[in-house]
Design a protein around this motif. Structure first.
Motif, PDB file in Angstrom:
ATOM      1  N   ILE B  62      34.753  40.372  10.041  1.00  0.00           N
ATOM      2  CA  ILE B  62      35.261  38.995  10.137  1.00  0.00           C
ATOM      3  C   ILE B  62      36.276  38.780   8.744  1.00  0.00           C
ATOM      4  O   ILE B  62      35.933  38.737   8.144  1.00  0.00           O
ATOM      5  CB  ILE B  62      34.564  38.129  10.547  1.00  0.00           C
ATOM      6  N   ARG B 115      27.443  25.943  16.753  1.00  0.00           N
ATOM      7  CA  ARG B 115      28.117  25.260  18.342  1.00  0.00           C
ATOM      8  C   ARG B 115      28.992  23.953  18.605  1.00  0.00           C
ATOM      9  O   ARG B 115      30.544  23.821  18.307  1.00  0.00           O
ATOM     10  CB  ARG B 115      27.709  25.218  20.088  1.00  0.00           C
ATOM     11  N   TYR B 118      32.035  24.464  16.036  1.00  0.00           N
ATOM     12  CA  TYR B 118      32.782  24.687  16.457  1.00  0.00           C
ATOM     13  C   TYR B 118      33.470  23.593  17.073  1.00  0.00           C
ATOM     14  O   TYR B 118      35.175  23.272  16.520  1.00  0.00           O
ATOM     15  CB  TYR B 118      32.562  25.494  17.284  1.00  0.00           C
ATOM     16  N   LEU B 151      28.237  32.837   7.363  1.00  0.00           N
ATOM     17  CA  LEU B 151      28.572  33.443   8.119  1.00  0.00           C
ATOM     18  C   LEU B 151      28.634  32.366   9.663  1.00  0.00           C
ATOM     19  O   LEU B 151      30.379  32.658   9.958  1.00  0.00           O
ATOM     20  CB  LEU B 151      27.750  34.769   8.265  1.00  0.00           C
ATOM     21  N   GLU B 152      27.373  32.229   9.984  1.00  0.00           N
ATOM     22  CA  GLU B 152      28.338  30.934  11.582  1.00  0.00           C
ATOM     23  C   GLU B 152      29.605  30.676  10.992  1.00  0.00           C
ATOM     24  O   GLU B 152      29.935  29.851  11.685  1.00  0.00           O
ATOM     25  CB  GLU B 152      26.721  30.462  11.553  1.00  0.00           C
ATOM     26  N   PHE B 154      31.430  30.115   8.445  1.00  0.00           N
ATOM     27  CA  PHE B 154      32.506  30.804   8.443  1.00  0.00           C
ATOM     28  C   PHE B 154      33.357  31.493   9.990  1.00  0.00           C
ATOM     29  O   PHE B 154      34.648  31.422  10.167  1.00  0.00           O
ATOM     30  CB  PHE B 154      32.457  31.668   8.094  1.00  0.00           C
ATOM     31  N   ASN B 155      32.959  31.808  10.498  1.00  0.00           N
ATOM     32  CA  ASN B 155      33.474  32.145  11.961  1.00  0.00           C
ATOM     33  C   ASN B 155      33.456  30.922  12.813  1.00  0.00           C
ATOM     34  O   ASN B 155      34.361  31.308  13.868  1.00  0.00           O
ATOM     35  CB  ASN B 155      31.964  33.290  12.765  1.00  0.00           C
ATOM     36  N   LEU B 159      37.077  30.512  14.607  1.00  0.00           N
ATOM     37  CA  LEU B 159      37.329  30.684  15.517  1.00  0.00           C
ATOM     38  C   LEU B 159      38.029  29.934  16.243  1.00  0.00           C
ATOM     39  O   LEU B 159      38.880  29.328  17.437  1.00  0.00           O
ATOM     40  CB  LEU B 159      35.589  30.171  16.436  1.00  0.00           C
TER      41      LEU B 159
END
Lengths: 173, 171
Positions: B62, B115, B118, B151-152, B154-155, B159
């Motif tokens: 990433i 989730r 996000y 990391l989640e 950042f992801n 996303l």
């Protein structure tokens, strides 16, 4: 590939010969499978456990172009042990940093900085921009990753990539 | 098809004939290369691949950027950043880290799953309109939080198509 054919050796001694051709065929198939499907153990990439984030945005390296990078592996003290087998106080601890099989102590900030600086200098003639790839075990504490980011910023490396497992095919997760 | 029984010799006009019987008598030359060394080498190769093979899950990267440490060109933006504090959650009984909480802009309700994080970031983006992707997302993980949680976060930001995502160390 060789044709499969039963043949008799005309020695006239009545000897029985094994037909080796199918065996060689299968063996070659296996070799081809291992070459294509497998990733060879490499010096750059240490054996550690990466994380697969929710709907992972990780992109395969080949799609990102020719790599011009230094890979910093951050290994966990937990290794292959199950979470229950690890002392809670050690859970987030990193064992060491590893760059091209060279181990760097987690407290050796200057050593880490020096290696990153040297690698950047060595790669300066390459056309693509140099970056640091951080391959951290999913269990290590953020502070160890932060040290790498700090060291990279100190030697003026602006680009970073975080290794993660790819999104599972056909999965929404 | 019948085999040709005639042949010519160069520089000689005479046609020579070979009888069918003579032809049958002539043993057919059989070429049988020695297979044993090839099998040996093939098995050596197979053994090598079996031993060197490392079943590793497919991984990728990433991309991100690191802040420059020079004070000459500080990044100035009018946009109010979204700050995500990543705080480890501990199980009181086992004294083990069980997960984390994503505390966005110090809101009272913390988010427990990537989730949900996000979805919140996506919701903010929709509310902010076109300029939303330029809004800086600052991820502030606590030092002892496991890397996967940082990391989640950042992801999740990547996303949700935010372009300016940075990690910031705890104060």
């Amino acid at each position: 590939m060789a044709k499969s054919r039963v043949y008799k050796k005309g020695t006239g001694q009545g000897g029985v010969d094994f037909n080796m051709t199918p065996m060689i065929d299968v063996t070659f198939q296996l070799i081809v499978f291992f070459i294509l499907a497998g990733q060879m153990a490499s010096d750059e990439l240490a054996n550690l456990s990466l994380h697969r984030p929710y709907r992972s945005q990780a992109v395969e390296e080949e799609k990102l172009g020719v790599p011009n990078r230094v890979v910093v592996n951050i290994l966990s003290v937990s290794g292959d042990r199950s979470p229950e087998a690890v002392d809670p106080l050690d859970a987030g601890m990193a064992k060491y940093y590893m760059i091209s099989k060279k181990k760097i102590d987690v407290d050796d900030y200057d050593g880490l900085k020096k290696i990153l600086g040297d690698r950047k200098k060595a790669a300066s003639d390459r056309k693509t921009k140099f970056y640091v790839e951080i391959r951290a075990d999913h269990r290590v504490a953020f502070e160890y990753v932060k040290h790498v980011m700090d060291a990279a910023a100190d030697v003026k490396i602006a680009k970073v990539k975080f290794s993660a497992l790819l999104k599972e095919r056909g999965s929404d997760q | 098809m019948a085999r040709d029984t005639k042949y010519h010799i160069e520089g000689d006009e005479t046609t020579h004939f070979v009888s069918q019987r003579k032809k049958r008598e002539r043993p057919k030359a059989k070429m049988q290369p020695p297979l044993t060394p090839m099998i040996d080498v093939t098995f050596q190769l197979l053994l090598f691949f079996l031993l060197a093979f490392n079943f590793r899950l497919a991984e990728g990267q990433i991309p991100g950027t690191l802040p420059t440490k020079s004070e000459d060109d500080p990044v100035v933006t009018d946009l109010l950043p979204i700050t995500i504090n990543v705080i480890p959650a501990m199980d009181a009984k086992t004294q083990r880290m069980t997960g984390c909480l994503y505390d966005v802009d110090k809101v009272s309700v913390s988010i427990k799953t990537p989730r949900k994080l996000y979805e919140l970031l996506e919701g903010r983006k929709l509310a902010l309109g076109e300029a939303a992707t330029k809004v800086p997302v600052i991820i502030k993980p606590r030092d002892d939080v496991a890397w996967r949680h940082a990391l989640e976060a950042f992801n999740a930001a990547v996303l949700a198509k935010y372009k300016n995502v940075v990690f910031v160390a705890e104060d």
